[in-house]
Structures are given as C-alpha cells and as structure tokens.
Motif scaffolding. Structure first.
Motif, mmCIF file in Angstrom:
data_model
loop_
_atom_site.group_PDB
_atom_site.id
_atom_site.type_symbol
_atom_site.label_atom_id
_atom_site.label_comp_id
_atom_site.label_asym_id
_atom_site.label_seq_id
_atom_site.Cartn_x
_atom_site.Cartn_y
_atom_site.Cartn_z
ATOM 1 N N GLY A 33 0.822 -1.211 0.000
ATOM 2 C CA GLY A 33 0.000 0.000 0.000
ATOM 3 C C GLY A 33 0.851 1.253 0.000
ATOM 4 N N LEU A 37 1.106 4.132 -2.863
ATOM 5 C CA LEU A 37 0.899 5.561 -2.597
ATOM 6 C C LEU A 37 2.119 6.404 -2.960
ATOM 7 C CD1 LEU A 37 -0.993 5.452 0.811
ATOM 8 C CD2 LEU A 37 -1.912 6.012 -1.450
ATOM 9 N N SER A 38 3.296 5.806 -2.910
ATOM 10 C CA SER A 38 4.509 6.581 -3.182
ATOM 11 C C SER A 38 4.845 6.664 -4.665
ATOM 12 C CB SER A 38 5.697 5.980 -2.423
ATOM 13 O OG SER A 38 6.017 4.706 -2.958
ATOM 14 N N SER A 41 2.691 10.317 -9.659
ATOM 15 C CA SER A 41 1.633 10.411 -10.653
ATOM 16 C C SER A 41 2.022 11.478 -11.664
ATOM 17 C CB SER A 41 0.310 10.762 -9.981
ATOM 18 O OG SER A 41 -0.718 10.773 -10.918
ATOM 19 N N GLN A 54 -1.259 2.465 -9.388
ATOM 20 C CA GLN A 54 -1.317 2.459 -7.931
ATOM 21 C C GLN A 54 -2.348 1.452 -7.419
ATOM 22 O OE1 GLN A 54 -2.081 6.638 -7.401
ATOM 23 N NE2 GLN A 54 0.046 7.019 -6.752
ATOM 24 N N ALA A 58 -1.555 -1.972 -5.194
ATOM 25 C CA ALA A 58 -2.269 -2.207 -3.929
ATOM 26 C C ALA A 58 -3.061 -3.518 -3.999
ATOM 27 C CB ALA A 58 -3.190 -1.038 -3.623
#
Length: 162
Positions: A33, A37-38, A41, A54, A58
């Motif tokens: 996760g 998130l890191s 984009s 992303q 995940a």
C-alpha cells in the motif's frame, strides 16, 4: 478411580503459525500500500505511473497477503468416527480402523498418523511450536484412537514390530 475423560471431538489448528502469518500478511499489505501511494503520478518521465498502476500494486499486495494467510489453513478434526486432516492443499478423511498410531516424536515439528498400510500422513495443523495445546491435541487424538480400536482383536507380534 476413573480413567481420563474421552473427548467428544478434537479440533487442532496451528495457532502460532497463524498468528505469525497474519502479522506477515499485514506487513505485506501495508508495504505494498505504501509503495502504491509513493508512486509518482507524473507523465513527464520515461515511465508513466497513474492511478491505475497504484490500484494494481495495492491489489497485488492484497492478493499476496491472502496467499500468505492461505498457508495457515491447516487443521485436524477428529471424533469417534475418524479423523479429518486438512493440510495446505491436501484433504484426508480416515476412519480410526485405518490408523495404527498417532505419532509425535521429540525431534518433529509436527505430528503424524501411522496408517495400517505402512504409509504416514503428516498433521501440519499439529505443530510443536504450539506447546501445551499441541500436547493436549496429541493426548486427545490418542484417546479417541484407543477408544475406537479398543475392541479390535490383538494382533500377534511380528519380528520387525517395535
């Protein structure tokens, strides 16, 4: 003085293994996760990472965590009729007449059933790491086995029998 109580049924699961696998699955899910998130984009680099990537990472983390949890599904259930063994992918259902002995050697990590035909079935749900609950499980299995085989005729000793 009456003998030990015969349990109606015995259900054994690897408690410490399941706890360890649950912690590991949580770590895998959290790390994946955080990786999702890191991800930047952006569209100005050679590789374009977007929201779809992303979500995919995940989701992959959740699938890996579920796979880790799947490894802990082993269990042993027994009653007066027989024993049912669920190892990770293999399921056995055996009547007590097919079982010669319930084994749990000091150097073993898990118990096993010695069958009348000479085969041996591992009991991955009965693990030595569980300590006292493993001892209670072995005693329950042995009591059910002894009660089910009490009326069997006594076999003559063989030269190679221990």
């Amino acid at each position: 003085m009456p003998g030990p109580q015969l349990p109606a049924s015995v259900s054994i699961v690897p408690r410490r293994l399941r706890l360890g696998l649950a912690v590991l699955a949580a770590v895998v899910a959290v790390v994946m996760g955080l990786v999702a998130l890191s991800l930047p984009s952006t569209t100005d680099t050679v590789v374009d990472y977007g929201v779809v990537d992303q979500v995919a990472i995940a989701g992959l983390g959740l699938v890996l965590a579920a796979g880790v949890l799947f490894l802990g599904r082993s269990r042993v259930d027994a009653d007066a009729d027989g024993v049912r063994i669920l190892n990770v992918l293999v399921h056995h259902s055996l009547p007590w007449t097919a079982v010669r002995a319930v084994r749990f050697d000091r150097s073993s990590y898990w118990g096993s059933l010695l069958l009348e035909n000479g085969d041996e079935v591992s009991l991955l749900g009965l693990q030595s790491f569980d300590g006292e609950s493993a001892v209670t499980g072995v005693e329950g299995l042995r009591a059910l086995h002894a009660a089910a085989r009490a009326k069997d005729p006594v076999r003559p000793p063989l030269l190679y029998d221990d």
